[in-house]
Design a protein around this motif. Structure first.
Motif, PDB file in Angstrom:
ATOM      1  N   LEU A   1    -119.436 -43.142  59.394  1.00  9.82           N
ATOM      2  CA  LEU A   1    -119.300 -42.411  59.053  1.00  9.82           C
ATOM      3  C   LEU A   1    -117.973 -41.035  58.941  1.00  9.82           C
ATOM      4  O   LEU A   1    -118.007 -40.625  59.786  1.00  9.82           O
TER       5      LEU A   1
ATOM      6  N   GLN B   1    -130.037 -37.934  53.860  1.00 13.71           N
ATOM      7  CA  GLN B   1    -129.198 -38.419  53.498  1.00 13.71           C
ATOM      8  C   GLN B   1    -127.455 -37.569  54.679  1.00 13.71           C
ATOM      9  O   GLN B   1    -127.812 -36.154  54.687  1.00 13.71           O
TER      10      GLN B   1
ATOM     11  N   SER C   1    -120.685 -39.438  52.902  1.00 11.13           N
ATOM     12  CA  SER C   1    -122.165 -39.340  53.279  1.00 11.13           C
ATOM     13  C   SER C   1    -122.921 -40.867  53.336  1.00 11.13           C
ATOM     14  O   SER C   1    -122.576 -41.534  53.090  1.00 11.13           O
ATOM     15  N   THR C   2    -124.092 -40.960  54.412  1.00 14.22           N
ATOM     16  CA  THR C   2    -124.411 -41.981  54.577  1.00 14.22           C
ATOM     17  C   THR C   2    -125.301 -42.751  52.952  1.00 14.22           C
ATOM     18  O   THR C   2    -125.850 -43.619  52.947  1.00 14.22           O
ATOM     19  N   ARG C   3    -125.765 -41.224  52.252  1.00 13.04           N
ATOM     20  CA  ARG C   3    -126.561 -41.382  51.556  1.00 13.04           C
ATOM     21  C   ARG C   3    -127.988 -42.499  51.552  1.00 13.04           C
ATOM     22  O   ARG C   3    -127.915 -41.432  52.772  1.00 13.04           O
TER      23      ARG C   3
ATOM     24  N   GLN D   1    -129.443 -34.135  54.994  1.00 10.09           N
ATOM     25  CA  GLN D   1    -130.362 -33.189  53.751  1.00 10.09           C
ATOM     26  C   GLN D   1    -131.306 -34.155  54.148  1.00 10.09           C
ATOM     27  O   GLN D   1    -132.085 -35.269  54.237  1.00 10.09           O
TER      28      GLN D   1
ATOM     29  N   LEU E   1    -124.087 -36.470  56.056  1.00 10.13           N
ATOM     30  CA  LEU E   1    -123.164 -35.757  55.482  1.00 10.13           C
ATOM     31  C   LEU E   1    -121.881 -35.555  56.853  1.00 10.13           C
ATOM     32  O   LEU E   1    -122.691 -34.879  58.053  1.00 10.13           O
ATOM     33  N   ASN E   2    -120.864 -35.734  56.647  1.00  7.31           N
ATOM     34  CA  ASN E   2    -120.457 -35.548  57.509  1.00  7.31           C
ATOM     35  C   ASN E   2    -118.759 -34.528  57.070  1.00  7.31           C
ATOM     36  O   ASN E   2    -118.110 -34.563  56.379  1.00  7.31           O
ATOM     37  N   ASP E   3    -119.438 -33.195  57.319  1.00  6.82           N
ATOM     38  CA  ASP E   3    -118.255 -32.046  56.845  1.00  6.82           C
ATOM     39  C   ASP E   3    -116.619 -31.776  57.534  1.00  6.82           C
ATOM     40  O   ASP E   3    -115.486 -31.686  57.445  1.00  6.82           O
TER      41      ASP E   3
ATOM     42  N   ASP F   1    -129.804 -28.908  52.178  1.00  9.31           N
ATOM     43  CA  ASP F   1    -129.827 -28.779  53.698  1.00  9.31           C
ATOM     44  C   ASP F   1    -130.871 -28.717  54.030  1.00  9.31           C
ATOM     45  O   ASP F   1    -131.787 -28.057  53.506  1.00  9.31           O
TER      46      ASP F   1
END
Length: 436
Positions: free
Chosen positions: A107, A49, A112-114, A31, A51-53, A144
């Motif tokens: 992660l 940031q 999320s890394t934020r 994102q 994210l790991n889904d 995204d």
């Protein structure tokens, strides 16, 4: 049936293991938002940031994020703030992109890394048009973003690079590409082996230090197999002798630098109190004011203070650039106020966007961002005076160096450096230079 199930189980486990990297890659999502949305800007500010889904944890040191640019300007990267810590975030520029990486961290699934609050700007400090950059967007809230790419272990995991793809990101080099080692077994500053082995002893005038001072090769000696710099003064510029010893070639860049150095608090002759600087450092020439390709990485010990400091202080300083008149410096430094008289093992690691300074095995400083060097450097030792105190009695200070070691494109721990030096000495190696 039991036999078939028993045979199938190992293959199922193997298939799951082989599939794990792909699943991890498919689970990454980037994102983006922009903190500097005007077309013309002094600095671009892409914030990310990650994210790991996916179902598996992702080692961040295997992740690269690419933000795509246009034009041929020279840029500098900086991390303004990051939840994961700016000390773990790297930024390097390749042809047409900024590549952001991580030195450590994991992660987790669903994590999320934020905020990764990043910025970059032109090396000449001029404004530029970012509106035609492929990855540029004007949104001010996270969403995204597939116009920047994410790579996991060299494989595209997210995004649409311009043109549909590009070569795999280049990892930070590992494994030595050459070693310099010297035990300083010379007869004096006129020993012809010094020039043959790529060393030079300074005799030319100029800074740093006291105006009118001389740089004397005769004051550089090698008693008992150590390099000794003896700098002295009688309180006048013309009566001041400074010393410098350096490599003749600029062929040192990423890798590990190390030296065993003896700092001294008191003069060997005369009254104490001079603002003397004792050093181990790397440097490139400043070709113009605010030269964007300038670099300098310093250990500097001031036994009697100076530069406004009242007493002993050890600096580690990393330089982006400077101009002499009027003075303007772009650097960052870490310091400790204490006596460091005696022998010390000094190590500088230059790799992955970070400069790490170690003193006697402990991490002293970690610098990066715009202060990371861009071009090959010289290795130097010198001892010079910031200014002069009153009095006409000659006073002389000594700095000594037992050995120097450098390994190209390889990060070596301080303990392993000492082990390698000990092995070279045990083998009877007084000098080695395989650095191209």
């Amino acid at each position: 049936m039991k036999i078939l199930l028993a045979l199938a189980l190992p293959f199922a486990i193997l298939a799951a293991l082989l599939a794990a990297p792909a699943n991890a890659a498919q689970g990454l999502r980037l994102q983006y938002k922009n903190s500097s949305t005007t077309p013309t800007t002094a600095q671009a500010e892409p914030w990310f940031q990650l994210l790991n889904d996916g179902p598996a944890a992702v080692p961040l040191n295997q992740v690269k994020i690419r933000y795509y640019l246009t034009g041929t300007e020279t840029y500098r990267f900086a991390c303004s703030w990051a939840v994961v810590g700016c000390s773990t975030v790297t930024g390097t520029f390749g042809p047409g992109y900024l590549e952001v990486g991580f030195t450590s961290g994991t992660l987790p699934p669903g994590g999320s890394t934020r905020d990764l609050q990043l910025r970059f700007y032109r090396a000449d400090w001029q404004s530029f048009d970012q509106s035609d950059d492929y990855s540029f967007g004007a949104q001010t809230s996270y969403a995204d973003w597939d116009r920047a790419a994410v790579y996991l272990d060299g494989l595209l995991a997210w995004g649409r690079p311009p043109g549909g793809g590009e070569p795999t990101p280049t990892p930070t080099p590992t494994g030595s590409a050459g070693v310099l080692f010297d035990d300083f077994s010379y007869t004096g500053s006129s020993d012809p082996r010094l020039a043959q082995r790529g060393w030079t002893v300074r005799s030319s005038s100029g800074g740093p230090g006291v105006p009118g001072a001389t740089w004397s090769p005769a004051a550089v000696t090698f008693p008992n197999g150590v390099l000794q710099l003896e700098s002295s003064t009688d309180g006048t510029g013309g009566g001041t002798v400074q010393t410098e010893f350096s490599t003749a070639g600029r062929k040192f860049f990423e890798g590990t630098y190390a030296a065993r150095v003896r700092f001294s608090d008191a003069p060997v002759t005369g009254p104490d109190g001079e603002h003397v600087v004792q050093t181990f450092f790397t440097i490139t020439p400043l070709l113009q004011n605010m030269d964007p390709d300038y670099g300098e990485l310093d250990f500097e010990y001031l036994p009697n203070g100076g530069w406004g400091e009242p007493g002993n202080i050890l600096y580690t300083t990393s330089w982006e650039t400077y101009q002499a008149d009027p003075w303007q410096a772009v650097n960052t430094h870490t310091e400790e106020r204490a006596s460091f008289a005696g022998w010390h093992d000094l190590v500088i690691q230059v790799s992955g966007g970070h400069i790490r300074y170690y003193l006697d095995g402990r991490l002293f400083a970690d610098h990066g961002g715009i202060y990371y060097p861009e071009t090959p450097m010289w290795i130097m030792f010198n001892q010079w005076f910031i200014d002069l105190q009153a009095g006409s009695s000659r006073r002389a200070y000594q700095q000594q160096v037992d050995w120097v070691y450098y390994t190209k494109n390889e990060v070596v721990s301080p303990a392993d450096v000492l082990g390698r030096v000990a092995a070279l000495r045990t083998a009877g190696t007084a000098f080695q230079d395989t650095v191209s």
